[in-house]
Design an enzyme around this catalytic site. Structure first.
Site, mmCIF file in Angstrom:
data_model
loop_
_atom_site.group_PDB
_atom_site.id
_atom_site.type_symbol
_atom_site.label_atom_id
_atom_site.label_comp_id
_atom_site.label_asym_id
_atom_site.label_seq_id
_atom_site.Cartn_x
_atom_site.Cartn_y
_atom_site.Cartn_z
ATOM 1 N N LYS A 108 29.642 -7.082 -84.472
ATOM 2 C CA LYS A 108 29.053 -7.753 -83.187
ATOM 3 C C LYS A 108 27.698 -7.487 -83.157
ATOM 4 O O LYS A 108 27.277 -6.178 -83.743
ATOM 5 C CB LYS A 108 29.848 -7.271 -81.884
ATOM 6 C CG LYS A 108 29.591 -7.798 -80.546
ATOM 7 C CD LYS A 108 30.562 -7.392 -79.667
ATOM 8 C CE LYS A 108 30.243 -7.967 -78.543
ATOM 9 N NZ LYS A 108 31.336 -7.278 -77.180
ATOM 10 N N SER A 132 33.436 -10.759 -74.580
ATOM 11 C CA SER A 132 32.031 -11.171 -75.120
ATOM 12 C C SER A 132 32.053 -11.247 -76.452
ATOM 13 O O SER A 132 30.996 -11.508 -77.231
ATOM 14 C CB SER A 132 31.262 -10.093 -74.517
ATOM 15 O OG SER A 132 31.551 -8.864 -75.006
ATOM 16 N N SER A 178 36.698 -7.259 -73.991
ATOM 17 C CA SER A 178 36.002 -8.303 -74.769
ATOM 18 C C SER A 178 36.450 -8.390 -76.235
ATOM 19 O O SER A 178 35.755 -9.038 -76.964
ATOM 20 C CB SER A 178 34.491 -7.734 -74.721
ATOM 21 O OG SER A 178 33.599 -8.145 -73.471
#
Lengths: 472, 113
Positions: free
Chosen positions: A74, A149, A173
């Site tokens: 990420k 996310s 997330s």
């Protein structure tokens, strides 16, 4: 092919790491234009790392348990010399001067980073629509969100760009996009994985974890990145137990609690039905399934949306145009701060900074922040009571399957309600994971397995039984 | 329970719904400039979010300690051994503006450059 099988072949010299990495790069090339899952492809560095692994295999040197496994991290994970944006304009073009601990540990394990994954700006969001670099799209239906996310990481795994990825989980997330995209997503015990080099959102809640196509790969990646780090004083001193060795232990005699508060109002009946089907699979495998009540969970969402923004408002004060990232010029420093932050941050980040600043400000601190911290205590106590009746808990990951792009962007509160099943875990610092368990109306549904702090082995062995029995 | 106990328990009612003036003041504290549209939108959205948190006021939190962190944390000590720092030039290379190995900023007190 699983990440572990790939690594075994690379270690045995049956397959070149460079070929594996080229296949991953080709998959990104063919799919990413439509999906926008990967913000940066690190092709040159990945090829060099793969070639080095191949040379070590040829020389008979040890290469690690994830040798030649390509993955994306990420984009809130620092990679030295490689852009790290956090999905924000304010960090566009920034190149960190150091690697996150997880990046170094992955390299030591032989894994090869092929890219940085798209995300909601500073990990604030549940749909990956809040990225300054455009939304990531759902792999099955391009008009739907992949969750967030960590939506980029989830889509990269779900579409076979990479077999495994890293996400971060502050309120769900990792788990929610894993559920929406039909992959495994793990939020480890708080402190299990070092946060050094993870750009902070809410420091008492943030945790890095793996996303994978299967439970065994997720366990292997977690083992590779876990463990104490002198650079993160909140990391757990005890070594991570051998999770992968216990995946076949089964659930005979395990007490599984279905969380009543997360099965009723607001939960899509089709999603709740999958959780009950999962409970039946576990019962058939020898588990004792009971219902548990944790009334404090009804207040967890409200507490989270005070605590997380409060921590964020403090953490994000460092983005001021002085030492890194964007600077919008102005004639004085205070004016430069304001212009930089106003132009650099997107709407959701501003909203949470404002919310947190308000909750911490004079006159409101006790009513909001101090109250939320006490509710956090009630959540911890509630879980402690539930775990006297059960070894692991079961619940939905999210109230629904993947929703449509734009469906929740106008009303932030509706978006926040998406996190109702995942947030309690973060407040408690416990581990939890999403395991793919069939579909509802053609879209993937994950079931959440929750466990007490440090009990990753029980969580994973339960997940392994669900994985084996998950076909509809 | 683990965690830090705050000095006072809040016993009053929840505050009034957040006003446009509150939002403007908070933006100033957070070093954000908001346009008129943003002020309107945030006033309504923050009001909704904070209203949702009003259910917390109904809880009996008497005698409940606050939790700031999920695990008991104490000061973490280490041996005083020097280790390499980040490379100065590499760190400065990421800055928007530097001068003589320092981060450079516009005038702090408001006089024109």
């Amino acid at each position: 092919m699983s990440a572990l099988d790939t690594a075994a072949q690379v270690r045995a010299g049956q397959r070149c790491a460079l070929d594996v990495v080229e296949e991953s790069l080709a998959a990104i090339e063919s799919r990413n234009a439509d999906l926008n899952a990967v913000l940066l492809v690190t092709a040159d560095a990945a090829r060099a790392a793969a070639a080095s692994i191949d040379r070590r295999v040829a020389a008979g040197e040890p290469v690690g348990p994830l040798a030649g496994v390509p993955l994306v991290v990420k984009d809130n994970t620092c990679t030295r010399g490689l852009p790290t944006t956090c999905g924000s304009r304010i960090l566009n073009g920034w190149r960190p001067p150091y690697d996150a601990t997880v990046v170094r540990r992955l390299a030591d394990a032989g894994a090869v980073i092929v890219g940085k994954a798209n995300m909601d700006e500073f990990a604030m969001g549940s749909s990956t629509e809040n990225s300054a670099f455009g939304p990531t799209r759902h792999p099955i239906d391009p008009d739907r969100v992949p969750g967030g996310s960590s939506g980029g990481s989830a889509v990269a795994v779900a579409t076979g760009m990479v077999p495994v990825a890293l996400g971060s989980d502050t309120g769900g997330s990792i788990r929610q996009p894993a559920s929406f995209c039909g992959v495994v997503g793990v939020k480890p015990t708080y402190g299990r994985v070092s946060r050094l080099g993870l750009v902070a959102y809410a420091s008492s809640l943030d945790q890095i974890g793996p996303m994978a196509t299967n439970v065994a790969d997720a366990a292997a990646v977690l083992e590779a990145i876990a463990g104490h780090d002198p650079g993160d004083s909140t990391s757990i001193p005890e070594p991570c137990p051998p999770i992968g060795a216990h995946l076949g232990d089964g659930v005979d005699g395990v007490r599984v609690g279905v969380v009543a508060e997360l099965m009723g109002d607001g939960i899509d009946p089709a999603v709740a039905a999958r959780v009950l089907a999962a409970a039946e699979v576990l019962a058939a495998a020898g588990a004792d399934v009971v219902e548990v009540a944790i009334p404090a969970l009804r207040s967890a969402l409200s507490a989270y949306y005070i605590i997380a923004p409060a921590e964020a408002s403090s953490n994000l004060s460092r983005f001021d145009g002085v030492r890194f990232g964007l600077r919008v010029p102005a004639s004085t420093t205070p004016e430069m701060y304001e212009r930089t932050r106003s132009e650099g941050f997107g709407a959701e980040v501003k909203r949470r900074i404002m919310l947190g600043t308000y909750a911490l400000s004079a006159g409101y601190y006790d009513a909001y922040y101090a109250t939320a911290q006490k509710v956090r205590t009630l959540v911890l106590d509630g879980f402690a009571a539930a775990y006297r009746d059960a070894h692991v808990l079961l619940s939905p990951v999210a109230p629904t399957t993947a929703f449509r792009l734009g469906e929740n962007t106008e009303d932030p509160l509706t978006m926040y309600l998406n996190d109702v099943c995942t947030i309690p875990t973060n407040l408690a610092g416990h581990p939890a994971m999403s395991v793919p368990f069939g579909h509802a109306e053609g879209l993937p549904v994950g079931v959440q397995v929750l466990a007490p702090a440090l009990a990753e082995i029980d969580m994973f062995r339960t997940a392994a039984v669900l994985e084996a029995g998950g076909a509809e | 329970m683990n965690g830090v106990t705050v000095a006072t328990a809040y016993v009053g009612p929840m505050p009034e719904r957040i006003s446009r003036e509150d939002v403007a003041r908070i933006a100033q504290l957070a070093r954000l400039t908001l346009g008129d549209d943003e002020l309107d939108r945030f006033t309504s959205q923050l009001g909704d979010i904070l209203d949702h948190a009003r259910d917390l006021a109904a809880l009996d939190l008497d005698g409940v300690a606050a939790t700031a962190h999920p695990f008991p944390l104490r000061n973490v000590m280490r041996d005083d051994v020097a280790t390499p720092s980040l490379d100065r030039d590499e760190v400065l290379a990421a800055a928007p503006e530097i001068e003589s190995h320092m981060f450079a900023v516009p005038p702090v007190l408001g006089e024109p450059a």
